[in-house]
Write an enzyme that holds these catalytic residues in place. Structure first.
Site, PDB file in Angstrom:
ATOM      1  N   LEU A 192       1.774   7.845  17.204  1.00 20.98           N
ATOM      2  CA  LEU A 192       0.430   8.372  17.453  1.00 20.98           C
ATOM      3  C   LEU A 192       0.507   9.830  17.890  1.00 20.98           C
ATOM      4  O   LEU A 192      -0.288  10.668  17.464  1.00 20.98           O
ATOM      5  CB  LEU A 192      -0.277   7.560  18.552  1.00 20.98           C
ATOM      6  CG  LEU A 192      -0.562   6.081  18.273  1.00 20.98           C
ATOM      7  CD1 LEU A 192      -1.365   5.487  19.425  1.00 20.98           C
ATOM      8  CD2 LEU A 192      -1.321   5.903  16.980  1.00 20.98           C
ATOM      9  N   CYS A 198      -4.414   8.728   8.406  1.00 16.85           N
ATOM     10  CA  CYS A 198      -3.813   8.554   9.732  1.00 16.85           C
ATOM     11  C   CYS A 198      -4.288   9.496  10.829  1.00 16.85           C
ATOM     12  O   CYS A 198      -4.450   9.063  11.961  1.00 16.85           O
ATOM     13  CB  CYS A 198      -2.295   8.663   9.632  1.00 16.85           C
ATOM     14  SG  CYS A 198      -1.575   7.153   8.997  1.00 16.85           S
ATOM     15  N   ALA A 257       4.589  11.914   4.751  1.00 17.38           N
ATOM     16  CA  ALA A 257       3.421  12.699   4.372  1.00 17.38           C
ATOM     17  C   ALA A 257       3.115  12.336   2.929  1.00 17.38           C
ATOM     18  O   ALA A 257       4.009  12.361   2.086  1.00 17.38           O
ATOM     19  CB  ALA A 257       3.718  14.185   4.508  1.00 17.38           C
ATOM     20  N   GLU A 258       1.854  11.975   2.660  1.00 21.60           N
ATOM     21  CA  GLU A 258       1.523  11.639   1.283  1.00 21.60           C
ATOM     22  C   GLU A 258       1.672  12.880   0.419  1.00 21.60           C
ATOM     23  O   GLU A 258       1.413  13.994   0.844  1.00 21.60           O
ATOM     24  CB  GLU A 258       0.106  11.085   1.215  1.00 21.60           C
ATOM     25  CG  GLU A 258       0.084   9.666   1.756  1.00 21.60           C
ATOM     26  CD  GLU A 258      -1.301   9.066   1.764  1.00 21.60           C
ATOM     27  OE1 GLU A 258      -2.014   9.236   0.780  1.00 21.60           O
ATOM     28  OE2 GLU A 258      -1.638   8.437   2.770  1.00 21.60           O
ATOM     29  N   GLN A 283      -7.042  11.168  11.852  1.00 23.18           N
ATOM     30  CA  GLN A 283      -8.235  10.859  12.636  1.00 23.18           C
ATOM     31  C   GLN A 283      -8.088   9.506  13.330  1.00 23.18           C
ATOM     32  O   GLN A 283      -8.358   9.357  14.515  1.00 23.18           O
ATOM     33  CB  GLN A 283      -9.464  10.871  11.727  1.00 23.18           C
ATOM     34  CG  GLN A 283     -10.712  10.471  12.489  1.00 23.18           C
ATOM     35  CD  GLN A 283     -11.967  11.052  11.884  1.00 23.18           C
ATOM     36  OE1 GLN A 283     -11.959  12.153  11.342  1.00 23.18           O
ATOM     37  NE2 GLN A 283     -13.056  10.323  11.982  1.00 23.18           N
ATOM     38  N   GLY A 291       0.808  -1.230   0.000  1.00 19.34           N
ATOM     39  CA  GLY A 291       0.000   0.000   0.000  1.00 19.34           C
ATOM     40  C   GLY A 291       0.835   1.271   0.000  1.00 19.34           C
ATOM     41  O   GLY A 291       1.966   1.304  -0.470  1.00 19.34           O
ATOM     42  N   ASN A 333      -3.034  -2.805   6.445  1.00 22.56           N
ATOM     43  CA  ASN A 333      -3.982  -1.799   6.882  1.00 22.56           C
ATOM     44  C   ASN A 333      -4.395  -2.026   8.344  1.00 22.56           C
ATOM     45  O   ASN A 333      -4.601  -3.164   8.753  1.00 22.56           O
ATOM     46  CB  ASN A 333      -5.206  -1.912   5.963  1.00 22.56           C
ATOM     47  CG  ASN A 333      -5.950  -0.610   5.881  1.00 22.56           C
ATOM     48  OD1 ASN A 333      -5.558   0.367   6.524  1.00 22.56           O
ATOM     49  ND2 ASN A 333      -7.009  -0.577   5.121  1.00 22.56           N
ATOM     50  N   ALA A 369       2.909  12.105  17.313  1.00 25.35           N
ATOM     51  CA  ALA A 369       3.322  13.027  16.235  1.00 25.35           C
ATOM     52  C   ALA A 369       2.111  13.415  15.385  1.00 25.35           C
ATOM     53  O   ALA A 369       1.878  14.601  15.109  1.00 25.35           O
ATOM     54  CB  ALA A 369       4.401  12.384  15.360  1.00 25.35           C
TER      55      ALA A 369
END
Length: 459
Positions: A218, A273, A165-166, A275, A12, A92, A220
């Site tokens: 979590l 990520c 970061a996407e 939320q 993924g 996932n 960050a």
């Protein structure tokens, strides 16, 4: 311990780019990415690299350079597990949609299936690396499953969270702020640190215990999301006073203690990520009875939902309190620019709200396909799939999407939106022509001088 073969379970948004960069920087290591999804593996193996299942600037070039050489994509999971010395779990971990912790806790079903699969297949010692975003103490669960197989195979568990970061994942991998490795075995930590060490300076490779590593990930994401909700809370105040949120953000961002990043007021954060990780943090805090801590972090999500709802409410009230039968052109569906990922994108929720008011939605996004857009809406189960098909039209050309629209909603900050011929667009729209800029990317004076009614966030 010398690593010659790496296996990554999960092809993924994390596994693909991470393994591609590891393969590029370690030509002497064979890297195999495995997934049960044949269609996804076929897409990764497509000769035309523009058809890779994930769009990230710079990714296709690295795949072209390494694929077939020391980077391989396969559905033969057991074979890859058996042959490798190091296994990354990159599957996932969605929020649970059932049972205890529903809507908050992470669903670890896929991670556990991975661990059981590794336990069944392994005949030689393995280093198992958690790459998925996981709640604290997951490593312990994985270790327990692996250690109780009844064989004398030795497993070392490491936590190596990703901080990608996407949209900038490849750059983030090539020049990371830090690489975090949590574990108990020095030897296993060294083995992984040496792989990253082929391009990351050792001083940027942090070694911690497993729990610190898991919680750092979590935390960050929670801090980053909190900054967005903080500036968005101020944006609403700005709209009721004479303040301009962009000016406020610039002023506070110049304080070196605060810094300028993640202070863009917008329709709210999306992505796979933020939320999920905050809900996870809230769930963990509640499970230890730490209700004040849980309430504090939960408020970040509450505000984010409020910001999305506020945006669609403003659009409806401005269009004379009805959008029924009106064409609303939505520019952007991805949760941010330079990615085709739509998970938790604000566009989905704003569109859903407008569709409930019977608007006709015309959607254009340069990288997101129609099937994805419809499945995002269908997933919410707000109305029948047939009704979504009726009310939503997806376009390949932005000018066609906007023609005869009553209003435009800008949902993603794609650079191309800034360079459109806005005068030409104005001529093709119903008047008054409204633009609701959810990303504050257009030039207000310029747009208003053309004749648009222009609404932005925090002004």
């Amino acid at each position: 311990m010398k690593i010659n073969k790496i296996c990554c379970i999960g092809a993924g948004y994390v596994g693909g780019p991470t393994m591609a960069v590891i393969a590029k920087k370690n030509p002497n290591i064979q890297v195999t990415i495995v997934d049960i999804n044949q269609e996804r593996i076929d897409a990764w193996n497509d000769e035309d690299v523009s058809k890779l299942p994930i769009y990230e600037p710079g990714l296709a070039e690295i795949i072209e350079e390494t694929r077939g050489d020391n980077l391989h994509f396969s559905t033969e999971i057991d074979k890859a597990i058996d042959e490798s010395e190091m296994i990354f779990i990159s599957v996932n971990t969605p929020t649970k949609t059932y049972g205890k912790g529903k809507g908050m806790a992470a669903d670890l079903k896929y991670v556990e299936l991975c661990a059981r699969n590794i336990a069944d297949v392994a005949t030689t010692d393995k280093i198992v690396v958690e790459k998925s975003t996981l709640p604290v103490r997951t490593a312990q669960a994985i270790k327990s499953i692996l250690d109780n197989t009844g064989s004398d195979v030795k497993f070392d568990i490491l936590s190596n969270p990703e901080f990608l970061a996407e949209g900038t994942a490849i750059q983030d991998l090539l020049k990371p702020d830090r690489v975090l490795i949590g574990g108990e075995s020095e030897e296993a930590i060294d083995a992984l640190a040496n792989i990253y060490g082929s391009w990351v300076p050792q001083k940027q490779i942090l070694r911690t215990n497993v729990w610190s590593s898991e919680l750092s990930k979590l935390t960050a994401n929670a801090f980053l999301a909190q900054r967005i909700s903080s500036i968005n809370a101020i944006s609403e105040l700005c709209e009721h006073t004479e303040a301009n949120v962009n000016e406020v953000a610039r002023a506070i961002g110049m304080d070196s203690r605060i810094g300028p990043k993640f202070l863009n007021a917008s329709i709210g954060f999306g992505g796979s990520c933020f939320q999920k990780d905050i809900l996870n943090l809230v769930y963990i805090a509640r499970s230890y009875g730490l209700n004040e801590v849980a309430d504090y972090w939960e408020q970040v999500i509450v505000l984010n939902d409020h910001q999305k709802r506020r945006f669609s409410d403003k659009l409806i009230s401005t269009l004379y309190n009805t959008v029924s039968g009106k064409k609303i052109a939505m520019l952007g569906w991805a949760f941010k620019k330079d990615t085709n990922d739509t998970r938790e994108s604000a566009a989905i929720y704003v569109a859903d709200h407008l569709l409930s008011e019977l608007a006709n939605m015309a959607v254009y996004d340069p990288k997101v396909e129609k099937s994805r857009i419809l499945s995002d809406l269908n997933y919410l189960n707000t109305r029948s799939e047939q009704k979504n098909e009726e009310l939503v039209e997806v376009f390949d050309n932005p000018y066609d999407a906007i023609k005869d629209a009553h209003a435009i909603a800008i949902m993603t900050e794609w650079d191309e939106f800034k360079s459109y011929d806005w005068s030409k667009i104005y001529d093709t729209m119903k008047k008054p022509a409204f633009i609701f800029d959810g990303r504050n990317i257009l030039n207000k004076e310029e747009i208003e001088s053309i004749g648009f009614k222009y609404y932005t966030i925090g002004q």
